[in-house]
Design a protein around this motif. Sequence first.
Motif, PDB file in Angstrom:
ATOM      1  N   ARG A  15       0.846  -1.203   0.000  1.00 26.76           N
ATOM      2  CA  ARG A  15       0.000   0.000   0.000  1.00 26.76           C
ATOM      3  C   ARG A  15       0.875   1.245   0.000  1.00 26.76           C
ATOM      4  O   ARG A  15       2.038   1.202   0.398  1.00 26.76           O
ATOM      5  CB  ARG A  15      -0.884   0.014   1.261  1.00 26.76           C
ATOM      6  N   MET A  16       0.262   2.370  -0.369  1.00 24.07           N
ATOM      7  CA  MET A  16       1.051   3.580  -0.587  1.00 24.07           C
ATOM      8  C   MET A  16       1.784   4.041   0.678  1.00 24.07           C
ATOM      9  O   MET A  16       2.885   4.533   0.615  1.00 24.07           O
ATOM     10  CB  MET A  16       0.118   4.689  -1.096  1.00 24.07           C
ATOM     11  N   GLU A  17       1.165   3.878   1.848  1.00 24.95           N
ATOM     12  CA  GLU A  17       1.849   4.427   3.042  1.00 24.95           C
ATOM     13  C   GLU A  17       3.123   3.661   3.380  1.00 24.95           C
ATOM     14  O   GLU A  17       3.909   4.101   4.202  1.00 24.95           O
ATOM     15  CB  GLU A  17       0.905   4.489   4.257  1.00 24.95           C
ATOM     16  N   ASN A  18       3.318   2.505   2.748  1.00 23.12           N
ATOM     17  CA  ASN A  18       4.573   1.790   2.978  1.00 23.12           C
ATOM     18  C   ASN A  18       5.711   2.344   2.141  1.00 23.12           C
ATOM     19  O   ASN A  18       6.842   1.901   2.248  1.00 23.12           O
ATOM     20  CB  ASN A  18       4.410   0.302   2.643  1.00 23.12           C
ATOM     21  N   ARG A  20       8.120   5.504   0.778  1.00 21.32           N
ATOM     22  CA  ARG A  20       8.533   6.870   1.064  1.00 21.32           C
ATOM     23  C   ARG A  20       9.260   7.393  -0.164  1.00 21.32           C
ATOM     24  O   ARG A  20       9.890   6.628  -0.902  1.00 21.32           O
ATOM     25  CB  ARG A  20       9.432   6.936   2.291  1.00 21.32           C
ATOM     26  N   TRP A 111      10.009   6.348  -5.406  1.00 19.50           N
ATOM     27  CA  TRP A 111       9.487   5.923  -4.113  1.00 19.50           C
ATOM     28  C   TRP A 111      10.034   4.531  -3.811  1.00 19.50           C
ATOM     29  O   TRP A 111      10.151   3.685  -4.693  1.00 19.50           O
ATOM     30  CB  TRP A 111       7.958   5.861  -4.149  1.00 19.50           C
TER      31      TRP A 111
END
Length: 214
Positions: A15-18, A20, A111
């Motif tokens: 998921r995106m929050e993983n 940076r 990212w």
Amino acid sequence: MAAGGGGSKPVAQSRMENFRKVRTSEEESPLPFPDLPPGVVEMKVKEGSKIRNLMGFAMAQMELKGSRQIVFSGCGRAVTKTITCVEIMKRKLGGLHQVTKVRYKTLLEVWENKDPLPGSPAQNLTVHKNVPSICILLSRDPLDPTQTGYQPPEPGEGLLAEESRPGGEAPSSSAKGLKRALPPPHEELASKKGQVEAPDGPQGAGGLQPHHHH
């Protein structure tokens, strides 16, 4: 959809929050102005730049180093700050010709997955972002008034004389027409002023009068 508990795990992991953001780079593109003198300084305005620092450096270039031209550029969230810098310089120096170019720039964001699945290689995502970018050339010397984005120097005390534009605002098309019509006389005046070094005729002549009295 009805995959077992195990099947949904990788999806949850990435998921995106993983992720940076590791770095952002912008494509280097040549400045969009023809006939720039070599060595013209480009002030690259970033979102976090301090206007005081930018202006200190830029004013030193124009005043101490005697540069004739300078470019301010910024993209994305730095566009408004770029315009602010230009407005400050025009107020401080006066008589600057301006050309504004707006275009899109591609930013590359890389990212990185912060917790990749055990045993799987590190996952990187590369995101291409198109962001608006502005480049503004300010010049002490006259520029080609027919190019797109050209603005002549703002007249100093002459603002009141511009009755043709009530309130100083005009629809852009007529303003452009007016601006196109204006430059040549300004430029001739500017070059004559440079030779006489006096704001207007009578004072220039005034310097000569004492000779007639003798």
